[in-house]
Design an enzyme around this catalytic site. Structure first.
Site, PDB file in Angstrom:
ATOM      1  N   HIS A 344       0.831  -1.209   0.000  1.00  0.00           N
ATOM      2  CA  HIS A 344       0.000   0.000   0.000  1.00  0.00           C
ATOM      3  C   HIS A 344       0.866   1.260   0.000  1.00  0.00           C
ATOM      4  CE1 HIS A 344      -2.390   3.196   1.948  1.00  0.00           C
ATOM      5  NE2 HIS A 344      -3.334   2.729   1.147  1.00  0.00           N
ATOM      6  N   CYS A 720      -2.629  -2.108 -15.561  1.00  0.00           N
ATOM      7  CA  CYS A 720      -2.671  -1.017 -14.582  1.00  0.00           C
ATOM      8  C   CYS A 720      -1.972  -1.385 -13.278  1.00  0.00           C
ATOM      9  CB  CYS A 720      -4.093  -0.564 -14.323  1.00  0.00           C
ATOM     10  SG  CYS A 720      -5.106  -1.832 -13.554  1.00  0.00           S
TER      11      CYS A 720
HETATM   12  C1  PEP Z   1      -3.451  -4.773  -9.330  1.00  0.00           C
HETATM   13  O1  PEP Z   1      -3.781  -5.692  -8.609  1.00  0.00           O
HETATM   14  O2  PEP Z   1      -2.522  -4.842 -10.148  1.00  0.00           O
HETATM   15  C2  PEP Z   1      -4.149  -3.481  -9.259  1.00  0.00           C
HETATM   16  C3  PEP Z   1      -3.879  -2.522 -10.117  1.00  0.00           C
HETATM   17  O3  PEP Z   1      -5.033  -3.293  -8.232  1.00  0.00           O
HETATM   18  P1  PEP Z   1      -4.591  -2.954  -6.725  1.00  0.00           P
HETATM   19  O4  PEP Z   1      -3.141  -2.649  -6.751  1.00  0.00           O
HETATM   20  O5  PEP Z   1      -5.412  -1.801  -6.310  1.00  0.00           O
HETATM   21  O6  PEP Z   1      -4.935  -4.227  -6.036  1.00  0.00           O
END
Ligand code: PEP
Ligand code: MG
Length: 763
Positions: A344, A720
């Site tokens: 995070h 992403c």
């Molecule tokens: C991912 O899991 O790559 C993603 C973009 O979502 P998050 O990082 O919010 O879990």
């Protein structure tokens, strides 16, 4: 020793012969026989002290002989054998040492030497020496054909009279500039400087790159010892590349390949003053680049309070959670003891363009006592700490920083990159401000808006908690109704900045416990507000706890049980878009993204729900609005069944953070504890949360692409996860044939260049 006598007989320069001899023993002893250079320094210093001189040039023959004797004893003692006296033996040992440094067994190399082209680096060059230490008509120096720190097209270098080898860089005497000064080579040996200057031009014309060259002047004659491509700062790299195109030395494509995309990051963030002294007390993962200085605080609330009072703070946490978001916003930098490169803290800090050092295992944080220990150092609340997010260094006290300056050349390189690249570059951004930053860096849309970050403001978190802890649908809907106008205004803000560029909004994803109150005081407050007994609330919170929350009730699973949440979010998205169409005639095509889908039926169910909600809003608003519904591919099962999932999706976005986590079965929030050892021991070449594991996770992406496109040839494909800003992963995405990559705002320029390089490397 015979050679030394021979040298004296030949040159009639006894001092120079002994000076060369002590240099030979030092360098040979260090490089070939493994005796640390420092020991030699100690002996040289003690002889200088004894003789009452400051500089090595002031030592006479007697002094130098003493040094030679001391050196020989040192080698015998440390290497366990005497310094070899036989020139041929010295030569053999020197050649061996070079091969050893390349890890090539000599026997093989000797046999194959004639067959291997020498540019493979398998040949050792043996050459006659020239001497820069024969007196005052001698010198040695290093020069760069351009300034390696600014890139300015100006001959730059340093030299020393009566010196040899590494003296110029070793710092034993202060070297003199080669030009533009009273004591420069240009002034004192103008003829030789002219020759050197001419060679500079010749070398640049030949290599078409900045050269780092070494020269020696022996009895007023110039010799070039070697030349190689010069190392340069990111700013210099950009300037040199653009200048050399203008000068006709290289073309635009070569210029693009000359810049290391990862280095661009440094151009966009403040960096530590390279001249400053640093008291490094520990190291963590370099999670988000930049440099930060501030007073230590141990929680988000304190961070906000202190900043409010005008202080600059470093937020130090064991790990961060979405609750810390406001504290992270105001902090100069973030330091955590746990968590990897996609934890995070790392993801959020990168998004904010904020310096972050994560996963420093040696750090023990005691928030209650307002203290943290790192090795034997204790840091208390209010102590100054400096972080280097590019190296991961944690420094006690305050170190000066240098602000970045973007030159016009940077824009030129970006423009050339855009002419070449095929991948679109979008950004991951959750606020209008971040969207604006990303647009200024050239983002062509948003690939991921994480809606959960909007839920943590003080005035919203209560409604979110009410929603989660409500007893029935009615109560939940009431709480959601409070959130609706806030979400709508968030989306309007983002849409406005993006001015019709594509915007992908992801519906709520994280496990719900992340939103729940933990402190007793907060639970009490909530119980009053909701008119629910405290014990009942506590029970409910307990029930919501999960052993593996990241594999638990999160992502689309939340909406399978509580569809009202996604209904509210879809309503907010579509209302925002409709209203902007009416108010500002802005044409927006929202892309609604469902997270953590593993089975096509999950998506089918939620797509229907999304469409019904969206269509009802559109009908009510009476606006002609298009929207698309897609999903993230972030579970192996989703990738393997992408042909089924593609029947329900208009786009796929690879969430490679979770996809890496679930493919490896490796917690993205905890792996920072042991992954560095995997890298150190060569078990993994690099952190799979930083650069895509092409064989494993990459195969899943390839499969999903093929299966997805087979069913739905027009399906839009993007990435992403954090890998969307990593140059090697971007090249992989280009080769797979994705449509776009999406990365944090500050990485957009990195991605633009990396995407262009991917084309150039693979065409
Ligand atoms: C991912 O899991 O790559 C993603 C973009 O979502 P998050 O990082 O919010 O879990
Ligand atoms: Mg995810």
């Amino acid at each position: 020793d015979d050679t030394v006598q021979g040298l004296i007989a030949q040159t009639k320069n006894e001092r120079m012969a002994y000076d060369s001899y002590r240099r030979l023993i030092n360098m040979f002893g260090d490089v070939v026989m493994g005796v640390d250079h420092e020991y030699f320094e100690e002996i040289l210093d003690s002889v200088k002290k004894k003789k009452g001189v400051k500089l090595d040039t002031e030592l006479d023959v007697k002094g130098l002989k003493e040094v030679v004797e001391g050196y020989k004893n040192l080698v015998r003692e440390k290497a366990g054998k005497p310094f070899p006296n036989e020139p041929l033996e010295q030569l053999r040992m020197a050649i061996d040492a070079v091969f050893k440094s390349w890890n090539i067994p000599r026997a093989i190399t000797y046999r194959k030497l004639n067959k291997i082209p020498h540019d493979l680096g398998t040949a050792v060059n043996v050459q006659t020496m020239v001497f820069g230490n024969m007196g005052d008509d001698c010198a040695t120096g290093v020069a760069f054909t351009r300034d390696p720190s600014t890139g300015e097209n100006k001959f730059y270098g340093e030299y020393l009279f009566n010196a040899q080898g590494e003296d110029v860089v070793a710092g034993i005497r202060t070297p003199q500039p080669i030009n533009e000064a009273e004591n420069s080579l240009e002034k004192l040996m103008p003829e030789l400087y002219k020759q050197l200057y001419a060679i500079r031009g010749k070398l640049e014309n030949h290599y078409a790159d900045i050269q780092d060259l070494e020269f020696t002047i022996q009895n007023h004659k110039l010799w070039i010892l070697q030349t190689r491509n010069g190392k340069r700062t990111p700013a210099a790299a950009v300037k040199i590349a653009v200048d050399m195109v203008e000068e006709g030395l290289i073309d635009k494509k070569q210029a693009l390949m000359r810049i290391n995309p990862s280095q661009l990051d440094q151009l966009l963030h403040p960096t530590l003053d390279p001249k400053a002294k640093k008291n490094v007390i520990g190291k963590g993962l370099p999670a988000s680049p930049g440099a930060a200085v501030g007073k230590v605080v141990f929680n988000a609330e304190e961070a906000e309070d202190w900043v409010h009072k005008g202080e600059k703070v470093i937020l130090v946490r064991t790990e961060t959670s979405p609750e810390d978001i406001n504290g992270m916003h105001v902090a100069e930098g973030i330091l955590t003891a746990r968590g990897g490169m996609t934890s995070h803290a790392a993801v959020v800090a990168r998004g904010m363009g904020k310096c972050c050092v994560a996963g420093c295992n040696a750090l023990n944080v005691d928030e209650a006592k307002g203290k943290a220990t790192l090795g034997d150092v204790t840091v208390s609340k209010g102590d100054f700490l400096t972080l280097d997010g590019s190296s991961g260094e944690i420094i006690l006290g305050q170190v000066g920083t240098v602000e970045p300056k973007l030159s016009g050349n940077f824009g030129t390189i970006m423009q050339w990159a855009d002419e070449v690249r095929m991948l679109n570059v979008r950004t991951n951004a959750d606020t209008p401000h971040d969207c604006q930053v990303a647009r200024d860096f050239g983002a062509e849309g948003i690939g991921l808006t994480r809606t959960e970050h909007m839920f943590f403001d003080a005035d919203r978190i209560k409604a979110v908690r009410e929603m989660i802890l409500s007893k029935n649908v009615e109560q939940r809907k009431k709480a959601l109704a409070k959130l609706l106008p806030m979400q709508k205004s968030d989306f309007k803000g983002i849409f406005k900045v993006m001015q019709g560029l594509p915007v992908t909004i992801r519906l709520l994803d994280p496990p719900l416990h992340e939103f729940l109150p933990k402190a007793d005081k907060e639970i009490e407050e909530l119980s009053r507000e909701m008119s629910v007994p405290k014990a009942e609330l506590e029970q409910k919170i307990e029930n919501l706890m999960e052993l593996n929350p990241m594999l638990g009730h999160r992502g689309c699973r939340l909406a399978i049980t509580w569809p009202e949440i996604y209904e509210m979010q879809v309503q907010a998205i579509i209302e925002a878009a409709c209203e902007l169409k009416k108010e500002e005639n802005l044409d927006i095509v929202p892309e609604i993204m469902i997270p953590l889908v593993g089975h096509v039926n999950e998506l089918a169910y939620l797509r229907k729900l999304t469409e019904e909600t969206a269509n009802a809003v559109i009908a009510q608003k009476g606006v002609d609005l298009k929207y698309v519904v897609g999903t993230m591919i972030e579970l192996p099962r989703a990738a393997l069944t992408a042909d089924e999932i593609a029947t329900q999706a208009q786009f796929f976005s690879f969430g490679t953070n979770d996809l890496t986590q679930t493919t490896f079965g490796l917690s993205r929030d905890d792996a920072g504890k042991f992954l560095p050892e995997y890298i150190d021991k060569g078990i993994l070449a690099c952190d799979p949360f930083v650069s895509i594991d092409q064989n494993g996770v990459g195969s899943l992406i390839q499969i999903a692409k093929e299966k997805g496109r087979k069913v739905n040839p027009d399906i839009k494909l993007g990435i992403c996860g954090e890998h969307g800003g990593d140059p090697a992963s971007i090249e992989f995405c280009h080769n797979v044939g994705l449509n776009y990559v999406s990365c944090s705002p500050y990485r957009v320029p990195v991605a633009r260049l990396a995407a262009a390089q991917a084309v150039l490397k693979n065409s």
